[in-house]
Design a protein around this motif. Sequence first.
Motif, PDB file in Angstrom:
ATOM      1  N   GLU A  78      11.911  26.975  33.819  1.00  0.00           N
ATOM      2  CA  GLU A  78      12.929  27.993  34.052  1.00  0.00           C
ATOM      3  C   GLU A  78      14.121  27.811  33.113  1.00  0.00           C
ATOM      4  OE1 GLU A  78      14.973  31.192  36.209  1.00  0.00           O
ATOM      5  OE2 GLU A  78      13.000  30.689  35.403  1.00  0.00           O
ATOM      6  N   LYS A 105      19.940  31.307  41.227  1.00  0.00           N
ATOM      7  CA  LYS A 105      20.253  31.995  39.976  1.00  0.00           C
ATOM      8  C   LYS A 105      21.733  32.312  39.835  1.00  0.00           C
ATOM      9  CE  LYS A 105      15.662  33.825  39.120  1.00  0.00           C
ATOM     10  NZ  LYS A 105      14.841  34.975  38.684  1.00  0.00           N
ATOM     11  N   ARG A 110      12.964  29.142  29.748  1.00  0.00           N
ATOM     12  CA  ARG A 110      12.955  30.606  29.733  1.00  0.00           C
ATOM     13  C   ARG A 110      14.374  31.162  29.622  1.00  0.00           C
ATOM     14  NH1 ARG A 110      14.524  34.613  32.560  1.00  0.00           N
ATOM     15  NH2 ARG A 110      15.427  33.222  34.124  1.00  0.00           N
ATOM     16  N   GLU A 166       8.564  23.162  37.081  1.00  0.00           N
ATOM     17  CA  GLU A 166       9.069  24.506  37.366  1.00  0.00           C
ATOM     18  C   GLU A 166      10.520  24.661  36.925  1.00  0.00           C
ATOM     19  OE1 GLU A 166       8.476  25.720  41.391  1.00  0.00           O
ATOM     20  OE2 GLU A 166       6.334  25.236  41.374  1.00  0.00           O
TER      21      GLU A 166
END
Length: 598
Positions: free
Chosen positions: A525, A414, A528, A521
């Motif tokens: 992400e 992240k 999102r 996945e």
Amino acid sequence: MTSSTPKPTFDSKEFLATLTEAPGVYRMLDADSAVLYVGKAKNLKKRVSSYFQKTGHSPRIALMLQQVAAMEVTATRSEAEALILENTLIKKLAPKYNILFRDDKSYPYIGLSGGEFPRLFYHRGPFEKKSQYFGPFPNGLAVRESIQLIQKTFLLRTCEESVFANRSRPCLMHQIKRCKAPCVGLISKEDYAADVRLAGMFLRGRHSEVIDGLTQQMEAAATDLRFEEAAALRDQVRALQAVLHRQYVSSTRDADVDIIVAVVERGSLCVNLAMVRGGLHLGDRACFPQAAAEAEAEEGLAAFVAQHYAEQPPPARLILSPWPVEDLIDGLNAGPPKNEMERAWVEMAMTNARLAVQARWQARTRSSGRLASLQEALELPEPPRRIECFDISHTMGEGTVASCVVCVDGAMKKGDYRRFNIEGIQPGDDYAAMRQVLTRRYEKVATGETVAPDLILIDGGKGQHRVAREVFAELGLDHLASVGVAKGEDRKPGLETLFVHGRSQPLQLGMDHPGFHLIQEIRDEAHRFAIVGHRARRAKARGRSTLEDVAGIGPARRKKLLAQFGGLDGVKAATVEDLCRVDGISRRLAEEIHKTLR
């Protein structure tokens, strides 16, 4: 017979003869002048001599000493200055043989603002001079639990300054007895200051003093026949006693202790930090080094202690295992466990460290298998260690935001995520938006400013992927591997089509394919992350709260949420469980709020 250039040898005797006994920092260099190791010492001559005059070094240190071709030293005025310089150089140079842990700035704190009526708040990041800070805490949950206790017991405000300054009547927090409504003058400045002082004492671990003081006030109020006030003080004492009874871990003292243990299992070094403040066990967190994972437990423990307490104030006592630990900072009251209670703390910390290592190993094993299957499916030369994925989000062309999320070794990183506000295009032109974000991101790769990924995922169909390939060709990066991920029929997960660069026909993988799961996945992400950025940008432009984007949140529920958590930042920081405790918020709605705001 072949000949090779002899390696330069380091004359340690000659170097040690000229070395000062002052405190300072030393750097070990290899034949190419690359820094191998940075260390600090309160006595440079004594510390550096120990490397070359002692035997029995760990395999890591022994291998390092074989490569030393030169040394440099910087004398400082004190060991404290040496510690700060050592940490700065380690982070800047990232030497091969240093054990570097993650920056500790991510630890959360409880804050009390300045002013006549201080505000209680959750804090991460740099400090402001006008506020007081209590911590650090090992995790956000410990902070939120403490804030709720302080709110319930001392009734301090948590609302934002803009809300506080513009209230004309008490809010919901006052109605549910979580605030004394200083905003509308229902408590005097002096009485509120007394509550703030008690809350500060409690947060510093002076629990006994706080309870004794409240008990004396309660008895005095009862003697003076002020029974309502006495009952309120009784409730405060009961609330504090209840939480202390629940959270004490075999402790009878208001102790401030850090328990730090290190274990090496499955080839990984893990240092686990557990915090006890005022006798309350606040929880723990596992820390893994960014480099030199092959280090022994004692070396890792010493490195963590030096780096952690260069930026955090140490508690009254440190309990360390394994013990003894060489070369600790002067002034730390550190040692092994002394009694049964401390041994229990260490055992609990050891158990959590081993569980963290096991969980990490399982995640890595799973990730390596998924990367290998992805390599095979896409016919890549090697497993893609770094994957970057892009997505575009807007509402009818308004507030267009592009996201870039990064996956390294099968795990989302992240800290490398980026958002791009898209400007200067025709609203709703996704192709132009994708062209802009890819150009802005990969211009830096073309100039060597940042590293290139092993695989690029484009959330979109054949057209989006075609635009991506045009950008790469224009930047001289046509060698980069890329895949366009097109949504399936009716946008159903598992029916996606992959447009792989270099293949003439699109590819569809089975729903049970491990590599396909990884692509899903990462793509989800990116989606999102883009939506959250877009909603925030759109809300800022419209001057409205992002809570308004959550279906089922009307004015009344929005008001309750903002009041309960002291503003939008508090709602964003709340967990699903925290949100469920608000009247009228179901589990499903709490999950939707949590997902939208994050």
